[in-house]
Every structure is written in C-alpha cells, then in structure tokens.
Motif scaffolding. Structure first.
Motif, PDB file in Angstrom:
ATOM      1  N   GLY A 183      15.171   1.885 -80.514  1.00 43.67           N
ATOM      2  CA  GLY A 183      14.624   0.609 -80.945  1.00 43.67           C
ATOM      3  C   GLY A 183      13.162   0.510 -80.547  1.00 43.67           C
ATOM      4  N   ASN A 184      12.621  -0.700 -80.636  1.00 44.82           N
ATOM      5  CA  ASN A 184      11.194  -0.920 -80.410  1.00 44.82           C
ATOM      6  C   ASN A 184      10.934  -1.711 -79.135  1.00 44.82           C
ATOM      7  N   ILE A 185       9.738  -1.550 -78.618  1.00 41.46           N
ATOM      8  CA  ILE A 185       9.307  -2.321 -77.456  1.00 41.46           C
ATOM      9  C   ILE A 185       7.993  -3.006 -77.790  1.00 41.46           C
ATOM     10  N   LYS A 186       7.964  -4.314 -77.628  1.00 46.63           N
ATOM     11  CA  LYS A 186       6.721  -5.060 -77.812  1.00 46.63           C
ATOM     12  C   LYS A 186       6.149  -5.405 -76.440  1.00 46.63           C
ATOM     13  N   LEU A 187       4.848  -5.274 -76.335  1.00 43.76           N
ATOM     14  CA  LEU A 187       4.133  -5.534 -75.088  1.00 43.76           C
ATOM     15  C   LEU A 187       3.241  -6.752 -75.284  1.00 43.76           C
ATOM     16  N   PHE A 188       3.486  -7.799 -74.511  1.00 38.76           N
ATOM     17  CA  PHE A 188       2.718  -9.034 -74.639  1.00 38.76           C
ATOM     18  C   PHE A 188       1.777  -9.185 -73.445  1.00 38.76           C
ATOM     19  N   PHE A 189       0.476  -9.167 -73.709  1.00 36.57           N
ATOM     20  CA  PHE A 189      -0.535  -9.413 -72.688  1.00 36.57           C
ATOM     21  C   PHE A 189      -1.061 -10.835 -72.925  1.00 36.57           C
ATOM     22  N   GLU A 190      -0.594 -11.759 -72.106  1.00 35.52           N
ATOM     23  CA  GLU A 190      -0.818 -13.188 -72.346  1.00 35.52           C
ATOM     24  C   GLU A 190      -2.045 -13.731 -71.620  1.00 35.52           C
ATOM     25  N   PRO A 191      -2.972 -14.372 -72.336  1.00 35.46           N
ATOM     26  CA  PRO A 191      -4.114 -15.015 -71.694  1.00 35.46           C
ATOM     27  C   PRO A 191      -3.767 -16.434 -71.238  1.00 35.46           C
ATOM     28  N   ALA A 192      -4.594 -16.973 -70.358  1.00 34.93           N
ATOM     29  CA  ALA A 192      -4.564 -18.404 -70.014  1.00 34.93           C
ATOM     30  C   ALA A 192      -3.208 -18.919 -69.546  1.00 34.93           C
ATOM     31  N   GLU A 193      -2.463 -18.090 -68.819  1.00 33.82           N
ATOM     32  CA  GLU A 193      -1.177 -18.562 -68.299  1.00 33.82           C
ATOM     33  C   GLU A 193      -1.379 -19.693 -67.307  1.00 33.82           C
ATOM     34  N   ARG A 227       2.383 -20.015 -75.799  1.00 34.98           N
ATOM     35  CA  ARG A 227       2.723 -20.868 -76.945  1.00 34.98           C
ATOM     36  C   ARG A 227       1.809 -20.604 -78.136  1.00 34.98           C
ATOM     37  N   PHE A 228       0.563 -20.230 -77.862  1.00 33.69           N
ATOM     38  CA  PHE A 228      -0.357 -19.905 -78.949  1.00 33.69           C
ATOM     39  C   PHE A 228       0.014 -18.560 -79.570  1.00 33.69           C
ATOM     40  N   MET A 229       0.392 -17.617 -78.728  1.00 31.39           N
ATOM     41  CA  MET A 229       0.802 -16.298 -79.219  1.00 31.39           C
ATOM     42  C   MET A 229       2.053 -16.406 -80.086  1.00 31.39           C
ATOM     43  N   ILE A 273       0.602 -39.294 -71.723  1.00 29.95           N
ATOM     44  CA  ILE A 273       1.467 -38.282 -71.112  1.00 29.95           C
ATOM     45  C   ILE A 273       1.416 -37.030 -71.972  1.00 29.95           C
ATOM     46  N   GLU A 274       0.993 -35.931 -71.375  1.00 26.36           N
ATOM     47  CA  GLU A 274       0.859 -34.673 -72.109  1.00 26.36           C
ATOM     48  C   GLU A 274       2.174 -33.894 -72.116  1.00 26.36           C
ATOM     49  N   GLU A 275       2.379 -33.139 -73.195  1.00 28.10           N
ATOM     50  CA  GLU A 275       3.508 -32.213 -73.249  1.00 28.10           C
ATOM     51  C   GLU A 275       3.017 -30.847 -72.785  1.00 28.10           C
ATOM     52  N   SER A 276       3.416 -30.460 -71.592  1.00 26.97           N
ATOM     53  CA  SER A 276       2.975 -29.184 -71.041  1.00 26.97           C
ATOM     54  C   SER A 276       4.149 -28.218 -70.976  1.00 26.97           C
ATOM     55  N   TYR A 277       4.155 -27.354 -69.991  1.00 30.56           N
ATOM     56  CA  TYR A 277       5.144 -26.282 -69.897  1.00 30.56           C
ATOM     57  C   TYR A 277       6.579 -26.802 -69.891  1.00 30.56           C
ATOM     58  N   PRO A 278       7.477 -26.169 -70.647  1.00 37.16           N
ATOM     59  CA  PRO A 278       8.894 -26.535 -70.586  1.00 37.16           C
ATOM     60  C   PRO A 278       9.573 -25.872 -69.392  1.00 37.16           C
ATOM     61  N   CYS A 279      10.852 -26.174 -69.172  1.00 33.15           N
ATOM     62  CA  CYS A 279      11.632 -25.491 -68.151  1.00 33.15           C
ATOM     63  C   CYS A 279      11.818 -24.026 -68.535  1.00 33.15           C
ATOM     64  N   LEU A 280      11.840 -23.173 -67.537  1.00 38.40           N
ATOM     65  CA  LEU A 280      12.120 -21.764 -67.764  1.00 38.40           C
ATOM     66  C   LEU A 280      13.599 -21.515 -67.470  1.00 38.40           C
ATOM     67  N   PHE A 300       5.957 -18.326 -69.078  1.00 44.18           N
ATOM     68  CA  PHE A 300       7.020 -17.498 -69.648  1.00 44.18           C
ATOM     69  C   PHE A 300       8.123 -18.401 -70.205  1.00 44.18           C
ATOM     70  N   ALA A 301       8.158 -19.645 -69.746  1.00 44.31           N
ATOM     71  CA  ALA A 301       9.144 -20.617 -70.244  1.00 44.31           C
ATOM     72  C   ALA A 301       9.081 -20.754 -71.760  1.00 44.31           C
ATOM     73  N   TYR A 302       7.888 -20.644 -72.339  1.00 45.86           N
ATOM     74  CA  TYR A 302       7.771 -20.753 -73.800  1.00 45.86           C
ATOM     75  C   TYR A 302       8.535 -19.622 -74.490  1.00 45.86           C
ATOM     76  N   PHE A 303       8.500 -18.432 -73.895  1.00 39.19           N
ATOM     77  CA  PHE A 303       9.285 -17.319 -74.438  1.00 39.19           C
ATOM     78  C   PHE A 303      10.777 -17.592 -74.285  1.00 39.19           C
ATOM     79  N   SER A 304      11.152 -18.128 -73.115  1.00 42.23           N
ATOM     80  CA  SER A 304      12.575 -18.364 -72.856  1.00 42.23           C
ATOM     81  C   SER A 304      13.164 -19.430 -73.765  1.00 42.23           C
TER      82      SER A 304
END
Length: 390
Positions: free
Chosen positions: A125-135, A142-144, A291-298, A334-338
């Motif tokens: 199978g395949n492997i994707k590599l995510f290098f995330e900015p601005a964590e 979330r932008f990615m 009230i801003e919507e920021s990071y969700p639960c991981l 990483f919560a956005y991925f989860s």
C-alpha cells in the motif's frame, strides 16, 4: 521480519544531524520557508514525490503495491521563545526556539520516509507523509485537510507522535479515548458609562461588572460540569481604565475555554454567553462576546492504537509501553486529523536525567535525548508497515 530499529540505528548520526540543524534554525508558523526547503530537498534526493500545501506545508507520497494508504504526520514550526541552553545546537535565531520538539518530530518523519522508501517494493500500500506548518498557532492541519491531502490516494488512517520530557527514553505513553482537550478562545467587551471616580452614582461602572463576570464564569465549571469531567475557563487578561479617578467606558476580558467532551464544549459556550449577558444587563451595562472555534478534542481510535502498541512492543517491549490515565488539557492540532480518519497519537519518551534532559516543553531550557530519535523512527516504520501488511 524487518528489523526497523536496526535500520534506524544505522542512520542515527544522520538523524541527529538533521535534528540539530532544525534546532539551530527555528521558524514560526507559516514562516517555515527554510525548514520546508530542507524537507523538499531531502524528498527530492530520495525520489519521493510531494506537493506543497497551505503555504509552507508539504504532503509527500511513497507508493507501494496496494490500495491501502496510511498517513504519518509531523509538525514543523517553532515557538517565539529565547533559547537559553548552552550547547553547540542552541538556536541562532533570536527569540525563536524549537521548545516543543517539532524539530524531533520532523526528523523522525524524515527518517521513517528514508527507511520506508528504501523498501517501497515490499509495501502493500501507500504511505503519505504530512509535514504540518503552524501547529502552535492556528493548526495548519485544518488548512491541509481542506486542500485535499487526505485524498488521491485516500488516506485510511493516520498516526502521529509527540516527544514527552516526562517519559524516559526508550518508553512511550499511550492514552485511550480522548487525549487532548478542545479549545475556544474568547473575548468580551463590557460597556458602561464613564465618569468621575468621585461620583460613581452618575456612571455605570464596567470594572465592577467585569469583576462579577470573572468570578461567576468560574462557577460554570465548579457547579455545572460534573466534577469527574475536566473543563477549564481561564481568564488570561483584563484591561480597562486610564487613571485612578476615572471610571472608564469599557473593559475588555480575554480567555480560553478547554473541554474534553463535545457536549461540554457546546454547553460551556452557551453558558458563558448567558452569564456575561445576564450580569451585564442586570448591572445596567451591555456586552459584546466573541467565541472562536479552535482546536477540537483529539480522540484515539482503539483499533489504530492497538496497532501502534503491537508494533511498539516489537521495538521496545511491552514493559516500556506506559498506559496514561489522564488526558491533557492542552490542545494538539493532530485532533483535526483524528476528526477525519481513524487515528492514533502517542507520546515518545525523551527524558534522560543523567544527561540533564528534564526541562519542560515550552521552556527556554527544553531539550530531548537524541537516543529517542531511532526509537521513534522504528515505531513509525513498523506501525505503517504492519498496517499495510494486514
């Protein structure tokens, strides 16, 4: 059976070189231009295809022989902090420091990419590599995701890690269920009627209203959220007034909500509005709330976490996998991925008291035990390989 730890140990000197270079040259969120350039140069040298996403982010693909795809993620940004360590790889950028280990995360993902790419013909199978900015700031994940990195090929699951200075090198920490809190930054403006400090009866004092608001907001957690469920409302700043004898027109308050359950997140936001509006109105003032919507639960997926534990066991032994009892009130993008795919996020031990590596993340003396780098690489490789092989 492939000995991934042995393969990782063979490139240990290279891992240390990469990590120290990143540590010497930290860059803030969405400013990781040189960092991204180095990552792209590595990918090109290894013949790994990639695309640029979300400004300074990178999504790379190692294509194997199969339809399944697993994602591995690293964050690449640093913090606005002065590095006070005295060593050969201390940050040379004033006021910038890799004080949260993202230099190690990036290095581990590069190491995993190098090894997995060398056996790509064996990958089912395949492997994707995510290098995330601005964590650290707005959550580049979330932008990615919005730009489609989880498609073409479609990602089936994702694994991430974070170095942890509270866990000894050679061990990892895993937590089932919720791992990190959700966050909602907020700002409140309370308006009254200004006037002379000697004549408060002719004014509507926003400072007094704000004082009541600050105190009453704390009762939302202490009296309305079950004591068995973590939640926090923090007031981080309060500003108002210009002189001792002047009652101002308005006061501004800012803070953050942190919750562990989605229903509590909704409830606390609702109650914050009701409390602030109610107190302001009852004391003849008015208010404006944002009230801003920021990071969700991981959230960790049990099946993917089982995979990580099983793979890690072959690298470090079952006795070195620590079950963490409590989630963190901190946030993690990483919560956005989860929220999008079954995911697992674990903590890689980097503590070494003999080497003096004991200082907490986000502090000016933070460092890692570099002996942990091959361990992280091996676990990531083994987990990805095992997932594709099943």
């Amino acid at each position: 059976m492939i000995d991934f730890l042995k393969k990782a140990e063979l490139i240990k000197a290279e891992l240390i070189k990469w990590r120290r270079d990143f540590h010497l040259n930290p860059e803030l969120g969405f400013e990781e231009y040189e960092t991204a350039k180095k990552i792209k140069s590595f990918l090109e040298s290894e013949g790994i295809e990639y695309t640029e996403v979300s400004g300074t982010g990178i999504c790379a693909v190692i294509r194997g022989n199969g339809e399944k795809t697993i994602g591995l993620r690293a964050d690449i940004d640093a913090l606005p902090l002065e590095d006070k360590k005295v060593c050969e790889y201390s940050s040379k950028i004033k006021g910038r420091m890799h004080a949260c280990g993202h230099d190690a995360h990036t290095t581990i993902l590069l190491g995993a990419a190098k090894i997995l790419n060398s056996i790509k013909d064996e990958l089912k199978g395949n492997i994707k590599l995510f290098f995330e900015p601005a964590e650290e700031t707005v959550g580049g994940a979330r932008f990615m995701i919005k730009e489609g990195i989880l498609e073409n090929p479609k990602v089936d699951c994702i694994i991430g890690l974070h170095v942890d200075e509270g866990i000894k090198t050679g061990t990892i920490g895993v937590k089932r269920g919720v791992v990190n809190a959700a966050s909602n930054p907020f700002s409140i403006t309370i308006r009254g009627k200004g006037g002379h400090g000697a004549h408060p009866d002719t004014t509507i004092d926003p400072i007094v209203i704000a004082s009541q608001v600050v105190l009453c907001l704390q009762t939302i957690v202490s009296r309305e959220i079950p004591p068995t469920d973590p939640a926090v409302i923090t007031i981080g700043s309060i500003h108002g007034g210009t002189a001792q004898n002047i009652i101002p027109e308005e006061v501004t308050i800012s803070g953050i909500i942190r919750t562990m359950k989605s229903e509590h997140r909704v409830y606390v936001k609702k109650r914050l509005r009701e409390v602030v509006e109610g107190i302001s109105a009852s004391m003849r003032g008015s208010c404006e709330i944002n009230i801003e919507e920021s990071y969700p639960c991981l959230y960790n997926n049990d099946d993917i976490l089982d995979l990580v534990e099983s793979s890690a066991e072959t690298i470090i032994g079952r006795e070195n996998i620590k079950q963490l009892e409590s989630p963190s009130m901190g946030v993690e993008s990483f919560a956005y991925f989860s929220m999008e795919r079954p995911s697992a996020f674990y903590f890689l031990g980097v503590r070494n008291e003999e080497k003096g590596i004991i200082h907490p993340a986000h502090s000016s003396l933070f460092d890692i035990d570099e002996d942990a780098l091959p361990v992280g690489v091996a676990i990531q490789c083994k987990a990805a390989y095992d997932y594709l092989s099943k």
